[in-house]
Motif scaffolding. Structure first.
Motif, PDB file in Angstrom:
ATOM      1  N   THR A 129       0.820  -1.210   0.000  1.00  0.00           N
ATOM      2  CA  THR A 129       0.000   0.000   0.000  1.00  0.00           C
ATOM      3  C   THR A 129       0.856   1.263   0.000  1.00  0.00           C
ATOM      4  O   THR A 129       0.555   2.233  -0.708  1.00  0.00           O
ATOM      5  N   LYS A 130       1.940   1.244   0.741  1.00  0.00           N
ATOM      6  CA  LYS A 130       2.828   2.413   0.803  1.00  0.00           C
ATOM      7  C   LYS A 130       3.485   2.687  -0.544  1.00  0.00           C
ATOM      8  O   LYS A 130       3.573   3.837  -0.982  1.00  0.00           O
ATOM      9  N   GLU A 131       3.939   1.633  -1.233  1.00  0.00           N
ATOM     10  CA  GLU A 131       4.682   1.811  -2.480  1.00  0.00           C
ATOM     11  C   GLU A 131       3.780   2.010  -3.695  1.00  0.00           C
ATOM     12  O   GLU A 131       4.215   2.576  -4.695  1.00  0.00           O
ATOM     13  N   THR A 132       2.545   1.529  -3.635  1.00  0.00           N
ATOM     14  CA  THR A 132       1.646   1.669  -4.792  1.00  0.00           C
ATOM     15  C   THR A 132       0.490   2.615  -4.537  1.00  0.00           C
ATOM     16  O   THR A 132      -0.133   3.093  -5.493  1.00  0.00           O
ATOM     17  N   GLY A 133       0.160   2.866  -3.265  1.00  0.00           N
ATOM     18  CA  GLY A 133      -0.994   3.706  -2.949  1.00  0.00           C
ATOM     19  C   GLY A 133      -2.314   2.971  -3.045  1.00  0.00           C
ATOM     20  O   GLY A 133      -3.377   3.596  -2.975  1.00  0.00           O
ATOM     21  N   LEU A 134      -2.278   1.640  -3.186  1.00  0.00           N
ATOM     22  CA  LEU A 134      -3.495   0.863  -3.398  1.00  0.00           C
ATOM     23  C   LEU A 134      -3.844   0.042  -2.155  1.00  0.00           C
ATOM     24  O   LEU A 134      -2.992  -0.633  -1.587  1.00  0.00           O
ATOM     25  N   PRO A 135      -5.114   0.060  -1.721  1.00  0.00           N
ATOM     26  CA  PRO A 135      -5.532  -0.698  -0.533  1.00  0.00           C
ATOM     27  C   PRO A 135      -5.724  -2.176  -0.840  1.00  0.00           C
ATOM     28  O   PRO A 135      -5.991  -2.566  -1.988  1.00  0.00           O
ATOM     29  N   LEU A 136      -5.605  -3.013   0.195  1.00  0.00           N
ATOM     30  CA  LEU A 136      -5.811  -4.445   0.024  1.00  0.00           C
ATOM     31  C   LEU A 136      -6.339  -5.066   1.303  1.00  0.00           C
ATOM     32  O   LEU A 136      -6.288  -4.461   2.375  1.00  0.00           O
ATOM     33  N   THR A 137      -6.834  -6.272   1.163  1.00  0.00           N
ATOM     34  CA  THR A 137      -7.255  -7.081   2.306  1.00  0.00           C
ATOM     35  C   THR A 137      -6.571  -8.429   2.194  1.00  0.00           C
ATOM     36  O   THR A 137      -6.381  -8.937   1.086  1.00  0.00           O
ATOM     37  N   PHE A 138      -6.184  -9.027   3.328  1.00  0.00           N
ATOM     38  CA  PHE A 138      -5.599 -10.361   3.292  1.00  0.00           C
ATOM     39  C   PHE A 138      -6.194 -11.222   4.402  1.00  0.00           C
ATOM     40  O   PHE A 138      -6.749 -10.723   5.385  1.00  0.00           O
ATOM     41  N   ALA A 139      -6.067 -12.530   4.210  1.00  0.00           N
ATOM     42  CA  ALA A 139      -6.421 -13.488   5.254  1.00  0.00           C
ATOM     43  C   ALA A 139      -5.356 -14.575   5.275  1.00  0.00           C
ATOM     44  O   ALA A 139      -4.839 -14.974   4.231  1.00  0.00           O
ATOM     45  N   LEU A 140      -5.043 -15.045   6.474  1.00  0.00           N
ATOM     46  CA  LEU A 140      -4.025 -16.074   6.683  1.00  0.00           C
ATOM     47  C   LEU A 140      -4.693 -17.288   7.304  1.00  0.00           C
ATOM     48  O   LEU A 140      -5.368 -17.187   8.327  1.00  0.00           O
ATOM     49  N   SER A 141      -4.516 -18.459   6.656  1.00  0.00           N
ATOM     50  CA  SER A 141      -5.093 -19.675   7.211  1.00  0.00           C
ATOM     51  C   SER A 141      -4.289 -20.888   6.754  1.00  0.00           C
ATOM     52  O   SER A 141      -3.152 -20.746   6.299  1.00  0.00           O
ATOM     53  N   ILE A 142      -4.911 -22.070   6.813  1.00  0.00           N
ATOM     54  CA  ILE A 142      -4.180 -23.321   6.557  1.00  0.00           C
ATOM     55  C   ILE A 142      -4.248 -23.769   5.103  1.00  0.00           C
ATOM     56  O   ILE A 142      -3.525 -24.682   4.712  1.00  0.00           O
ATOM     57  N   ASN A 143      -5.129 -23.167   4.292  1.00  0.00           N
ATOM     58  CA  ASN A 143      -5.195 -23.549   2.876  1.00  0.00           C
ATOM     59  C   ASN A 143      -5.828 -22.429   2.048  1.00  0.00           C
ATOM     60  O   ASN A 143      -6.264 -21.402   2.591  1.00  0.00           O
ATOM     61  N   LYS A 144      -5.861 -22.642   0.736  1.00  0.00           N
ATOM     62  CA  LYS A 144      -6.299 -21.591  -0.189  1.00  0.00           C
ATOM     63  C   LYS A 144      -7.785 -21.274  -0.037  1.00  0.00           C
ATOM     64  O   LYS A 144      -8.188 -20.112  -0.094  1.00  0.00           O
TER      65      LYS A 144
END
Length: 394
Positions: A129-144
């Motif tokens: 976000t800092k380098e591109t100016g674009l927002p994102l969301t992420f999730a971390l878990s055990i599989n895709k």
């Protein structure tokens, strides 16, 4: 060892790209898409509050949100920014899969020994976000599967971490529509027998699901139970796809030449859509009977639609083939490829055209490419092993 899989989704990517270049678009309902008969490619959260959704006809979106601003979209800009994001992620993450122009899977298994996996991912997100100016969301878990569902939920609850012991309790209250492979048809089928929540689906016998929806039943049952062993596939940028046709006898028959060209374009365009690519550069190649070889190319707006590519290739051929000598070979090449989830050019095509392509592609995927073809290109058939190998190996 418990896997650590991250799913990253760029928030309203097309809209965010446009706002990056024009701050006056901030905070207003914004729709990216085609003309009056086109469909919505993307829309801002302000427009979504009125019920506007991707793939909705533009005229319907405007009835729901008449104050929205409509923009045609700039795939060249989106592709460039997607490339920038990809480079940042690939530089830091050990294994990266680019699932589309605006979403990624990361396998960071084992990194918790050196950093907290969630902390590391959060720092990566902040860097993007800092380098591109674009927002994102992420999730971390055990599989895709779980991480992708988590990203969808995270857009309301911020970024999520879903450890193995909380996977089922996270999934259970959600609608079965949250499972990536559940489309409208499957949802309606399961709804009719009272299955609307993932918890209900997870407790259903796997054999019954297989009887109801076929071979995908087992896979759907696994996903409802938080099981997904699919690996994160390392991302490599494909440069081009192409095909060539060598005539058994040199020819100057213009009708035949154009039929062969149309057939080649139709096959390559179907391959683009099947593999979810868009092309920006079209090249035509001809080889005369005396083995002189000439090429001509031009840039197009990112697309995978037959009718756009056919016209472009035909125009190039007419400009290139001026000597009126017999030809022994014709080739077509699509390059400048970018990944995308959109199977045709949503910025130009109408709702009817979108439905036509989707219906044709479904038939081709189910019954084979030759199941439905345009009459003009139906005469094109690969006529030598070299051509078939070339198309398979690229």
């Amino acid at each position: 060892m418990e896997r650590s899989i991250v799913h990253i989704d760029m928030n309203t990517f097309f809209v965010s790209c446009e706002r990056l270049t024009n701050s006056a678009l901030n905070g207003i309902p914004l729709i990216i898409g085609g003309g009056e008969r086109g469909v919505v490619a993307s829309c801002s959260y302000e427009a979504r509050r009125f019920g506007v959704r991707s793939a909705m006809p533009i005229h319907m979106a405007m009835k729901l949100c008449p104050q929205a601003k409509i923009m045609k979209g700039d795939m060249e800009l989106y592709s460039k920014l997607s490339h920038d994001i990809t480079e940042i992620i690939q530089e830091k993450a050990p294994v990266v899969e680019k699932a589309s122009i605006d979403e990624f899977y990361l396998d960071i298994t084992g990194m918790d020994k050196f950093h907290g996996s969630y902390k590391w991912t959060n720092e990566l997100a902040q860097t993007v976000t800092k380098e591109t100016g674009l927002p994102l969301t992420f999730a971390l878990s055990i599989n895709k599967t779980v991480s992708k569902i988590g990203t969808g939920e995270g857009k309301q609850k911020q970024n999520l971490e879903i450890p193995e012991h909380l996977v089922q309790s996270f999934l259970n209250p959600l609608s079965i529509q949250k499972i990536p492979m559940v489309g409208e048809k499957t949802f309606q089928l399961l709804s009719r027998i009272g299955i609307r929540k993932i918890e209900t689906l997870s407790k259903m016998p796997c054999e019954v699901l297989q009887q109801m929806i076929g071979k995908n039943g087992s896979e759907l049952w696994k996903k409802a139970n938080g099981i997904d062993n699919n690996p994160v596939e390392p991302y490599t940028e494909r440069k081009s796809i192409s095909t060539e046709h060598t005539f058994s006898q040199d020819t100057i028959d213009m009708d035949r030449l154009k039929r062969v060209i149309l057939g080649m374009v139709e096959k390559l365009a179907f391959q683009l859509r099947s593999e979810e690519w868009l092309t920006s550069t079209v090249t035509i190649k001809i080889r005369y009977a005396n083995f002189d070889t000439e090429t001509k190319q031009c840039r197009v707006q990112y697309t995978s639609a037959d009718h756009i590519l056919t016209k472009t290739v035909t125009d190039l051929f007419e400009k290139l083939y001026q000597r009126r000598m017999r030809l022994r070979l014709i080739g077509v090449r699509f390059s400048g490829l970018v990944r995308g989830t959109y199977q045709i050019d949503l910025f130009e095509d109408t709702q009817e055209m979108l439905a036509l392509y989707q219906a044709m592609d479904r038939m081709k995927n189910r019954y084979g490419f030759d199941a439905v073809m345009r009459c003009a290109g139906a005469s094109f058939k690969p006529n030598n092993k070299n051509e078939i190998l070339k198309r398979k190996s690229e």
